[in-house]
Design a protein around this motif. Sequence first.
Motif, PDB file in Angstrom:
ATOM      1  N   LEU A 132     -10.737   6.270   0.373  1.00 55.57           N
ATOM      2  CA  LEU A 132      -9.840   6.702  -0.849  1.00 55.57           C
ATOM      3  C   LEU A 132     -10.631   7.736  -1.590  1.00 55.57           C
ATOM      4  CD1 LEU A 132      -8.405   3.322  -1.801  1.00 55.57           C
ATOM      5  CD2 LEU A 132      -7.332   5.450  -0.534  1.00 55.57           C
ATOM      6  N   ALA A 133     -12.179   7.586  -1.931  1.00 63.28           N
ATOM      7  CA  ALA A 133     -12.719   8.507  -2.683  1.00 63.28           C
ATOM      8  C   ALA A 133     -12.923   9.831  -1.959  1.00 63.28           C
ATOM      9  CB  ALA A 133     -14.136   8.090  -2.818  1.00 63.28           C
ATOM     10  N   ASP A 134     -12.696   9.974  -0.802  1.00 59.50           N
ATOM     11  CA  ASP A 134     -12.744  11.334  -0.142  1.00 59.50           C
ATOM     12  C   ASP A 134     -11.501  12.069  -0.378  1.00 59.50           C
ATOM     13  OD1 ASP A 134     -15.140  11.645   1.205  1.00 59.50           O
ATOM     14  OD2 ASP A 134     -14.319  11.840   3.356  1.00 59.50           O
ATOM     15  N   HIS A 135     -10.389  11.471  -0.787  1.00 59.98           N
ATOM     16  CA  HIS A 135      -9.333  12.198  -1.260  1.00 59.98           C
ATOM     17  C   HIS A 135      -8.847  11.952  -2.832  1.00 59.98           C
ATOM     18  CE1 HIS A 135      -8.726  11.269   3.021  1.00 59.98           C
ATOM     19  NE2 HIS A 135      -7.711  11.920   3.206  1.00 59.98           N
ATOM     20  N   HIS A 136     -10.099  11.828  -3.435  1.00 62.18           N
ATOM     21  CA  HIS A 136      -9.931  11.633  -4.863  1.00 62.18           C
ATOM     22  C   HIS A 136      -9.296  12.679  -5.569  1.00 62.18           C
ATOM     23  CE1 HIS A 136     -13.735  14.116  -4.974  1.00 62.18           C
ATOM     24  NE2 HIS A 136     -13.424  14.486  -6.211  1.00 62.18           N
ATOM     25  N   HIS A 137      -9.429  14.131  -5.240  1.00 64.36           N
ATOM     26  CA  HIS A 137      -8.918  15.130  -5.771  1.00 64.36           C
ATOM     27  C   HIS A 137      -7.280  15.220  -5.685  1.00 64.36           C
ATOM     28  CE1 HIS A 137      -9.660  16.139  -1.572  1.00 64.36           C
ATOM     29  NE2 HIS A 137      -8.649  17.160  -1.594  1.00 64.36           N
ATOM     30  N   GLU A 138      -7.022  14.196  -4.724  1.00 64.19           N
ATOM     31  CA  GLU A 138      -5.344  14.374  -4.590  1.00 64.19           C
ATOM     32  C   GLU A 138      -4.439  12.876  -5.107  1.00 64.19           C
ATOM     33  OE1 GLU A 138      -5.130  14.466  -0.200  1.00 64.19           O
ATOM     34  OE2 GLU A 138      -6.416  16.104  -0.036  1.00 64.19           O
ATOM     35  N   ILE A 139      -5.405  12.060  -5.069  1.00 64.48           N
ATOM     36  CA  ILE A 139      -4.471  10.716  -5.518  1.00 64.48           C
ATOM     37  C   ILE A 139      -5.407   9.900  -6.544  1.00 64.48           C
ATOM     38  CG2 ILE A 139      -3.514  10.487  -3.503  1.00 64.48           C
ATOM     39  CD1 ILE A 139      -5.492   8.093  -2.610  1.00 64.48           C
ATOM     40  N   ARG A 140      -4.835   9.326  -7.548  1.00 63.08           N
ATOM     41  CA  ARG A 140      -5.477   8.093  -8.298  1.00 63.08           C
ATOM     42  C   ARG A 140      -5.343   6.961  -7.671  1.00 63.08           C
ATOM     43  NH1 ARG A 140      -2.455   7.465 -12.516  1.00 63.08           N
ATOM     44  NH2 ARG A 140      -3.961   7.254 -14.196  1.00 63.08           N
ATOM     45  N   TRP A 141      -6.409   6.241  -7.389  1.00 64.07           N
ATOM     46  CA  TRP A 141      -6.564   4.973  -6.601  1.00 64.07           C
ATOM     47  C   TRP A 141      -7.273   3.842  -7.288  1.00 64.07           C
ATOM     48  CZ3 TRP A 141     -11.334   3.351  -4.941  1.00 64.07           C
ATOM     49  CH2 TRP A 141     -12.256   4.284  -4.914  1.00 64.07           C
ATOM     50  N   SER A 142      -7.005   2.594  -6.860  1.00 61.79           N
ATOM     51  CA  SER A 142      -7.733   1.419  -7.005  1.00 61.79           C
ATOM     52  C   SER A 142      -7.594   0.483  -6.031  1.00 61.79           C
ATOM     53  CB  SER A 142      -7.305   0.725  -8.248  1.00 61.79           C
ATOM     54  OG  SER A 142      -5.594   0.368  -8.213  1.00 61.79           O
ATOM     55  N   VAL A 143      -8.597  -0.224  -5.764  1.00 63.62           N
ATOM     56  CA  VAL A 143      -8.507  -1.334  -4.569  1.00 63.62           C
ATOM     57  C   VAL A 143      -8.810  -2.652  -5.394  1.00 63.62           C
ATOM     58  CG1 VAL A 143      -9.943  -2.218  -2.675  1.00 63.62           C
ATOM     59  CG2 VAL A 143      -9.598   0.469  -2.936  1.00 63.62           C
ATOM     60  N   LEU A 144      -8.240  -3.720  -4.856  1.00 62.64           N
ATOM     61  CA  LEU A 144      -8.311  -5.135  -5.423  1.00 62.64           C
ATOM     62  C   LEU A 144      -8.832  -5.946  -4.174  1.00 62.64           C
ATOM     63  CD1 LEU A 144      -8.023  -7.854  -6.968  1.00 62.64           C
ATOM     64  CD2 LEU A 144      -5.645  -7.766  -6.413  1.00 62.64           C
ATOM     65  N   GLY A 145      -9.931  -6.708  -4.319  1.00 63.67           N
ATOM     66  CA  GLY A 145     -10.302  -7.718  -3.042  1.00 63.67           C
ATOM     67  C   GLY A 145     -10.093  -8.927  -3.498  1.00 63.67           C
ATOM     68  N   THR A 146      -9.683  -9.901  -2.897  1.00 65.53           N
ATOM     69  CA  THR A 146      -9.718 -11.265  -3.123  1.00 65.53           C
ATOM     70  C   THR A 146      -9.950 -12.119  -1.889  1.00 65.53           C
ATOM     71  OG1 THR A 146      -7.353 -11.610  -2.577  1.00 65.53           O
ATOM     72  CG2 THR A 146      -7.533 -10.914  -4.555  1.00 65.53           C
ATOM     73  N   ASP A 147     -10.497 -13.434  -2.185  1.00 68.08           N
ATOM     74  CA  ASP A 147     -10.925 -14.377  -1.148  1.00 68.08           C
ATOM     75  C   ASP A 147     -11.027 -15.755  -1.827  1.00 68.08           C
ATOM     76  OD1 ASP A 147     -12.343 -13.868   1.743  1.00 68.08           O
ATOM     77  OD2 ASP A 147     -12.760 -15.669   0.825  1.00 68.08           O
ATOM     78  N   ILE A 148     -10.840 -16.657  -1.155  1.00 71.11           N
ATOM     79  CA  ILE A 148     -11.041 -18.113  -1.753  1.00 71.11           C
ATOM     80  C   ILE A 148     -12.375 -18.642  -1.852  1.00 71.11           C
ATOM     81  CG2 ILE A 148     -10.948 -19.017   0.624  1.00 71.11           C
ATOM     82  CD1 ILE A 148      -9.424 -20.874  -2.318  1.00 71.11           C
ATOM     83  N   ASN A 149     -13.300 -17.697  -1.264  1.00 72.98           N
ATOM     84  CA  ASN A 149     -14.721 -18.316  -1.397  1.00 72.98           C
ATOM     85  C   ASN A 149     -15.461 -17.538  -2.362  1.00 72.98           C
ATOM     86  OD1 ASN A 149     -17.682 -18.119  -0.400  1.00 72.98           O
ATOM     87  ND2 ASN A 149     -17.199 -18.985   1.529  1.00 72.98           N
ATOM     88  N   THR A 150     -16.036 -18.464  -3.418  1.00 73.41           N
ATOM     89  CA  THR A 150     -16.651 -17.987  -4.556  1.00 73.41           C
ATOM     90  C   THR A 150     -17.846 -17.185  -4.194  1.00 73.41           C
ATOM     91  OG1 THR A 150     -17.687 -20.193  -4.943  1.00 73.41           O
ATOM     92  CG2 THR A 150     -15.540 -19.797  -5.734  1.00 73.41           C
ATOM     93  N   ARG A 151     -18.601 -17.664  -3.247  1.00 64.41           N
ATOM     94  CA  ARG A 151     -19.990 -17.150  -2.783  1.00 64.41           C
ATOM     95  C   ARG A 151     -19.956 -15.893  -2.455  1.00 64.41           C
ATOM     96  NH1 ARG A 151     -22.300 -16.703   1.851  1.00 64.41           N
ATOM     97  NH2 ARG A 151     -20.663 -18.105   2.730  1.00 64.41           N
ATOM     98  N   VAL A 152     -18.836 -15.601  -1.616  1.00 64.17           N
ATOM     99  CA  VAL A 152     -18.836 -13.893  -0.928  1.00 64.17           C
ATOM    100  C   VAL A 152     -18.191 -13.214  -2.010  1.00 64.17           C
ATOM    101  CG1 VAL A 152     -18.503 -14.845   1.499  1.00 64.17           C
ATOM    102  CG2 VAL A 152     -16.492 -14.630   0.169  1.00 64.17           C
ATOM    103  N   ILE A 153     -17.280 -13.761  -2.755  1.00 64.75           N
ATOM    104  CA  ILE A 153     -16.647 -12.670  -4.012  1.00 64.75           C
ATOM    105  C   ILE A 153     -17.846 -12.362  -4.885  1.00 64.75           C
ATOM    106  CG2 ILE A 153     -15.413 -13.043  -6.023  1.00 64.75           C
ATOM    107  CD1 ILE A 153     -13.848 -12.406  -3.687  1.00 64.75           C
ATOM    108  N   ALA A 154     -18.802 -13.257  -5.258  1.00 57.32           N
ATOM    109  CA  ALA A 154     -19.868 -12.954  -5.967  1.00 57.32           C
ATOM    110  C   ALA A 154     -20.792 -11.746  -5.404  1.00 57.32           C
ATOM    111  CB  ALA A 154     -20.790 -14.055  -6.295  1.00 57.32           C
ATOM    112  N   GLN A 155     -21.039 -11.784  -4.077  1.00 56.33           N
ATOM    113  CA  GLN A 155     -21.678 -10.914  -3.540  1.00 56.33           C
ATOM    114  C   GLN A 155     -20.853  -9.608  -3.156  1.00 56.33           C
ATOM    115  OE1 GLN A 155     -22.427 -11.570   0.815  1.00 56.33           O
ATOM    116  NE2 GLN A 155     -23.736  -9.675   0.906  1.00 56.33           N
ATOM    117  N   ALA A 156     -19.661  -9.686  -3.299  1.00 59.36           N
ATOM    118  CA  ALA A 156     -18.796  -8.195  -3.254  1.00 59.36           C
ATOM    119  C   ALA A 156     -18.962  -7.748  -4.419  1.00 59.36           C
ATOM    120  CB  ALA A 156     -17.370  -8.713  -3.041  1.00 59.36           C
TER     121      ALA A 156
END
Length: 277
Positions: A132-156
């Motif tokens: 998405l960042a490679d197209h930043h001049h064309e669009i405004r964007w956001s990304v949401l990541g979700t997971d049940i695992n608290t440990r991997v979310i902390a790493q993310a």
Amino acid sequence: MHDAETTLRTVDDRRFDKLTALIRREIGVRLPTSKRQMVESRLRRRIVDTGFTTLDDYMAHLFDHDGLADELDVIFDAVTTNKTDFFREPAHFEFLAERILPARRPGGARFFKVWSAAASCGAEAWSTAMVLADHHHEIRWSVLGTDINTRVIAQARRAIYPSEQLAPVPRHLRERYVMIGTGEMTGSCRIHPDLRRRVSFNRLNLMAPSYPVDRDIDVIFLRNVLIYFAPEDQARVIARLAGHLAPGGFFLVGHSESMVVDQPDLEQVAPAVFRKV
């Protein structure tokens, strides 16, 4: 006295069945009897940390002595599989860059929203953000990541990874969006702050009856997760996720999961890619 390896395998079948039924009910993951050794292995450290000798003693603590509430997150973290890679199944990222984004009208007021619904340690979300960042001049964007695992979310959220884990990232994207560690951080990399400002991670259980997520998402990734769910749970999760897609939005699953998507308002447009009609 039995050695630890033997003792850990004396878990009572009834309690083990009760545990796996709880896991299936709460987070959707099926753990047949053939997975028993894997479950025991993943919980072994927790058994030692809580001062118990055997897995059976730990189960008794959970179910007979009101210890379950304090242990649920630890158990869910232990039994969830979090295999992921940057730019895993690269054809999907090519489809995003070459088919989805070019069709997006530049200059629109609304954000282009992507949801990585089983984000694990964040590799999928960060890979998406780089595209998405490679197209930043064309669009405004956001990304949401979700997971049940608290440990991997902390790493993310930390966005720090061993250098070799970033090897699949195309070189031009790695040069722009990955910072190379030096000194005590040698051998590690961190995702660039420009991306970290636009990507967020939250804990979310796909088995929940509803999701606290916007209902105008442009792209939802749910890859290599449905294979762990029973067919009826697969259908419910897909239906709930489809309700969060914007009209014309895209739903991407793992290449081995296309056959499980049977949702009336989703039509297949490419291998493992569906569009909301």
